[in-house]
Enzyme design. Structure first.
Site, PDB file in Angstrom:
ATOM      1  N   ARG A 174      -0.139 -46.759   3.645  1.00 41.39           N
ATOM      2  CA  ARG A 174       0.162 -45.654   2.723  1.00 41.39           C
ATOM      3  C   ARG A 174      -0.725 -45.841   1.495  1.00 41.39           C
ATOM      4  NH1 ARG A 174       6.365 -47.100   3.656  1.00 41.39           N
ATOM      5  NH2 ARG A 174       6.640 -46.052   5.666  1.00 41.39           N
ATOM      6  N   ARG A 267      10.960 -39.844  -0.536  1.00 42.78           N
ATOM      7  CA  ARG A 267       9.931 -40.890  -0.661  1.00 42.78           C
ATOM      8  C   ARG A 267       8.533 -40.299  -0.472  1.00 42.78           C
ATOM      9  NH1 ARG A 267      10.389 -46.159   3.087  1.00 42.78           N
ATOM     10  NH2 ARG A 267       9.451 -44.792   4.646  1.00 42.78           N
ATOM     11  N   ARG A 278      11.817 -40.965  12.816  1.00 42.32           N
ATOM     12  CA  ARG A 278      12.562 -42.050  12.147  1.00 42.32           C
ATOM     13  C   ARG A 278      14.052 -41.736  12.082  1.00 42.32           C
ATOM     14  NH1 ARG A 278       9.123 -45.662   8.296  1.00 42.32           N
ATOM     15  NH2 ARG A 278       7.150 -45.610   9.419  1.00 42.32           N
TER      16      ARG A 278
HETATM   17  N1  LIG Z   1      20.971 -46.460  -3.335  1.00 41.75           N
HETATM   18  C1  LIG Z   1      19.967 -45.589  -3.385  1.00 41.75           C
HETATM   19  N2  LIG Z   1      20.190 -44.349  -3.876  1.00 41.75           N
HETATM   20  C2  LIG Z   1      19.186 -43.427  -3.920  1.00 41.75           C
HETATM   21  N3  LIG Z   1      17.928 -43.667  -3.510  1.00 41.75           N
HETATM   22  C3  LIG Z   1      17.652 -44.871  -3.022  1.00 41.75           C
HETATM   23  C4  LIG Z   1      18.639 -45.897  -2.926  1.00 41.75           C
HETATM   24  N4  LIG Z   1      18.073 -46.992  -2.389  1.00 41.75           N
HETATM   25  C5  LIG Z   1      16.768 -46.676  -2.168  1.00 41.75           C
HETATM   26  N5  LIG Z   1      16.519 -45.411  -2.538  1.00 41.75           N
HETATM   27  C6  LIG Z   1      15.242 -44.660  -2.394  1.00 41.75           C
HETATM   28  O1  LIG Z   1      15.134 -44.343  -1.021  1.00 41.75           O
HETATM   29  C7  LIG Z   1      13.749 -44.333  -0.629  1.00 41.75           C
HETATM   30  C8  LIG Z   1      13.601 -45.262   0.587  1.00 41.75           C
HETATM   31  O2  LIG Z   1      13.806 -46.594   0.158  1.00 41.75           O
HETATM   32  P1  LIG Z   1      12.967 -47.798   0.770  1.00 41.75           P
HETATM   33  O3  LIG Z   1      11.520 -47.412   0.836  1.00 41.75           O
HETATM   34  O4  LIG Z   1      13.330 -48.987   0.005  1.00 41.75           O
HETATM   35  O5  LIG Z   1      13.573 -47.790   2.231  1.00 41.75           O
HETATM   36  P2  LIG Z   1      13.310 -48.806   3.447  1.00 41.75           P
HETATM   37  O6  LIG Z   1      14.600 -49.074   4.057  1.00 41.75           O
HETATM   38  O7  LIG Z   1      12.521 -49.957   2.969  1.00 41.75           O
HETATM   39  O8  LIG Z   1      12.423 -47.912   4.403  1.00 41.75           O
HETATM   40  P3  LIG Z   1      11.401 -48.356   5.567  1.00 41.75           P
HETATM   41  O9  LIG Z   1      12.190 -49.042   6.592  1.00 41.75           O
HETATM   42  O10 LIG Z   1      10.833 -47.075   6.046  1.00 41.75           O
HETATM   43  O11 LIG Z   1      10.352 -49.220   4.954  1.00 41.75           O
HETATM   44  C9  LIG Z   1      12.964 -44.783  -1.827  1.00 41.75           C
HETATM   45  O12 LIG Z   1      12.381 -43.637  -2.432  1.00 41.75           O
HETATM   46  C10 LIG Z   1      14.007 -45.443  -2.728  1.00 41.75           C
HETATM   47  O13 LIG Z   1      13.654 -45.313  -4.097  1.00 41.75           O
HETATM   48  N1  LIG Z   2      10.337 -55.812  14.343  1.00 44.67           N
HETATM   49  C1  LIG Z   2       9.686 -55.638  13.183  1.00 44.67           C
HETATM   50  N2  LIG Z   2       9.940 -54.584  12.407  1.00 44.67           N
HETATM   51  C2  LIG Z   2       9.278 -54.472  11.247  1.00 44.67           C
HETATM   52  C3  LIG Z   2       8.356 -55.418  10.823  1.00 44.67           C
HETATM   53  N3  LIG Z   2       7.864 -55.043   9.624  1.00 44.67           N
HETATM   54  C4  LIG Z   2       8.486 -53.897   9.303  1.00 44.67           C
HETATM   55  N4  LIG Z   2       9.341 -53.552  10.276  1.00 44.67           N
HETATM   56  C5  LIG Z   2      10.238 -52.400  10.330  1.00 44.67           C
HETATM   57  O1  LIG Z   2       9.502 -51.246  10.644  1.00 44.67           O
HETATM   58  C6  LIG Z   2      10.170 -50.122  10.124  1.00 44.67           C
HETATM   59  C7  LIG Z   2       9.189 -49.187   9.518  1.00 44.67           C
HETATM   60  O2  LIG Z   2       8.532 -49.765   8.422  1.00 44.67           O
HETATM   61  P1  LIG Z   2       7.530 -48.884   7.511  1.00 44.67           P
HETATM   62  O3  LIG Z   2       6.915 -49.840   6.549  1.00 44.67           O
HETATM   63  O4  LIG Z   2       6.536 -48.282   8.446  1.00 44.67           O
HETATM   64  O5  LIG Z   2       8.371 -47.857   6.836  1.00 44.67           O
HETATM   65  C8  LIG Z   2      11.207 -50.663   9.133  1.00 44.67           C
HETATM   66  O6  LIG Z   2      12.478 -50.567   9.753  1.00 44.67           O
HETATM   67  C9  LIG Z   2      10.866 -52.092   8.980  1.00 44.67           C
HETATM   68  O7  LIG Z   2      12.004 -52.894   8.761  1.00 44.67           O
HETATM   69  C10 LIG Z   2       8.112 -56.536  11.662  1.00 44.67           C
HETATM   70  O8  LIG Z   2       7.326 -57.439  11.389  1.00 44.67           O
HETATM   71  N5  LIG Z   2       8.796 -56.616  12.829  1.00 44.67           N
END
Ligand SMILES: Nc1ncnc2c1ncn2[C@@H]1O[C@H](COP(=O)(O)OP(=O)(O)OP(=O)(O)O)[C@@H](O)[C@H]1O
Ligand SMILES: Nc1nc2c(ncn2[C@@H]2O[C@H](COP(=O)(O)O)[C@@H](O)[C@H]2O)c(=O)[nH]1
Length: 401
Positions: A174, A267, A278
């Site tokens: 990204r 996001r 997703r």
């Molecule tokens: N409790 C909450 N309330 C509202 N918004 C939230 C909350 N927690 C996270 N967010 C927002 O939700 C969006 C997704 O959060 P984040 O990127 O941390 O998700 P993730 O689980 O890491 O996703 P991915 O698995 O795709 O990487 C972000 O824009 C974040 O700022």
């Molecule tokens: N099994 C694994 N899952 C992973 C790893 N690193 C990230 N993730 C999961 O992929 C999705 C999507 O991530 P995104 O960055 O494309 O939004 C998310 O659920 C991550 O937890 C890995 O090494 N192994």
């Protein structure tokens, strides 16, 4: 039959006691059962590269095995001791304090499994490391639930305590993502080759792309004395649960699927097609996350601050312990010249020139009774202490000074 290295079989057959011995050209040979492991190939006059060859006494054949795990750097010489007939402890001469103790696994569970998969001889390197590490933390949950946000908060508040396991992925970066920081962005063919080479702790096809945690990603964090955090999907969590890595497993739930969709859309990092994929996968992940028995804790991320407080509480970070500073495990300082012997579960490294022997503690004891982990990452749990062979006597080995 494989090609014989440049020394004669008689050199090998003299060495039946499980201790490494120098053969011609400073290679080391160690015999376990019918197999003699020959370690080391001269790079030039002063250094050895740690290549491995196997001589099978029963068949009279040489084999060059598949070698898994990161290979140790070249060194000025080697000592070797066989442990439990399943691994060889290698003490490198003229190496840095964090690089002098290694294990060549020849018949551990991991190596036996790999032999079945590869259908040929396999050995695996693992680096020796002092002390233990705290259990890594695996955080899973559907895309957009807030895993990354919570992990960032934790790393910001406790920078010396936690380190992030940087995964590999074949998806495109990204706009704000940096290679080596957020992910190791990689080509599919390269990642598939590395998977085959046994470099990954787990991997999964997630939302159409390959993602995986390399063994090195976890070990580099743990080497610094920090607790490793893995952000991986439920399939990955299942694989880690089945692996030798003991971890704490946390699943993060959204308050509702509608709110999950709102977060993913706001996001603004995915196309409409990817968002739909997703969300579709999120349903399965929610079912598996809550009912698979993989996860030790389930947290609801409705109000972000409240969820973060709950996360800190379950990690024991809500009290005085939170202030504790971590430090990297210490290495082992060895002089270039030393000899190695074995007494029960203790390896005795004699560092002493006659002058040194009079001046200070000259024996280093390596207690290998509590080893954990192993190939293809680190073998942790080495207990190391120094004694003086004169005043402490060899009996003193049982009591660290
Ligand atoms: N409790 C909450 N309330 C509202 N918004 C939230 C909350 N927690 C996270 N967010 C927002 O939700 C969006 C997704 O959060 P984040 O990127 O941390 O998700 P993730 O689980 O890491 O996703 P991915 O698995 O795709 O990487 C972000 O824009 C974040 O700022
Ligand atoms: N099994 C694994 N899952 C992973 C790893 N690193 C990230 N993730 C999961 O992929 C999705 C999507 O991530 P995104 O960055 O494309 O939004 C998310 O659920 C991550 O937890 C890995 O090494 N192994």
């Amino acid at each position: 039959m494989g090609e014989a290295p440049a020394f004669v079989v008689d050199d090998l057959l003299q060495n039946q006691d499980g201790f490494g011995s120098k053969s011609k050209g400073c290679k080391i040979t160690t015999t376990i059962g019918d197999k003699t492991y020959v370690i080391g190939v001269e790079n030039d006059e002063s250094t050895l590269s740690l290549e491995v060859q196997i001589f099978d006494k029963a068949t009279g054949n040489w084999a060059t095995p598949i070698v898994l795990g990161a290979k140790p750097n070249s060194c000025k010489g080697l000592s070797a001791v066989s442990l439990n007939d399943d691994r060889i402890l290698i003490v490198k001469k003229g190496s840095t304090s964090d690089d002098c103790i290694w294990f060549l696994e020849v018949d551990t569970w991991f190596v036996r499994e790999q032999k079945k998969i590869q259908g040929t001889d396999v050995v695996a390197w693992s680096k020796g490391s002092r002390g233990y590490a705290e259990k890594p933390i695996v955080i899973s949950g559907p895309s957009g639930v807030g895993k990354g946000t919570l992990i960032s908060m934790l790393m910001k508040e406790f920078p010396s305590m936690f380190g992030f396991s940087v995964s590999h992925t074949t998806r495109a970066p990204r706009c704000m993502e940096k290679d080596g920081v957020h992910y190791h962005f990689t080509e599919r063919s390269i990642m598939e080759k590395e998977l085959k080479d046994g470099k990954f702790l787990e991997h999964a096809l997630v939302h159409g792309n390959l993602y995986g945690t390399s063994i090195e990603a976890v070990e580099v964090v743990t080497d610094t004395g920090k607790r490793c955090i893995l952000d991986i999907d439920v399939q990955g969590a299942r694989s880690v649960k089945a692996s030798s890595l003991e971890a704490i497993f946390i699943f993060i739930c959204p308050p509702s699927m509608e709110e999950l969709e709102t977060r993913l859309r706001s996001r603004g990092t995915e196309t409409e097609e990817q968002i739909l994929k997703r969300l579709q996968n999120a349903k399965k992940e929610m079912e598996q996350g809550q009912s698979s028995g993989i996860f030790d804790h389930i947290l609801y991320n409705d109000n972000l601050d409240e969820c973060y407080e709950s996360l800190k509480k379950l990690l024991g970070l809500d009290g005085a312990a939170a202030a504790t500073q971590r430090s990297a495990p210490q290495g082992i300082d060895l002089p270039t010249d030393h000899s190695v012997s074995k007494m029960d579960n203790k390896i005795i490294i004699d560092c002493g020139t006659p002058e040194l022997k009079k001046a200070s503690k000259n024996l280093i004891v390596l207690d290998v009774s509590s080893l954990k982990g192993g190939a293809p990452g680190r073998t942790r749990g080495l207990d190391v202490y120094a004694i003086d062979s004169f005043s402490d006597g060899l009996n003193g080995i049982n009591q660290p000074s």
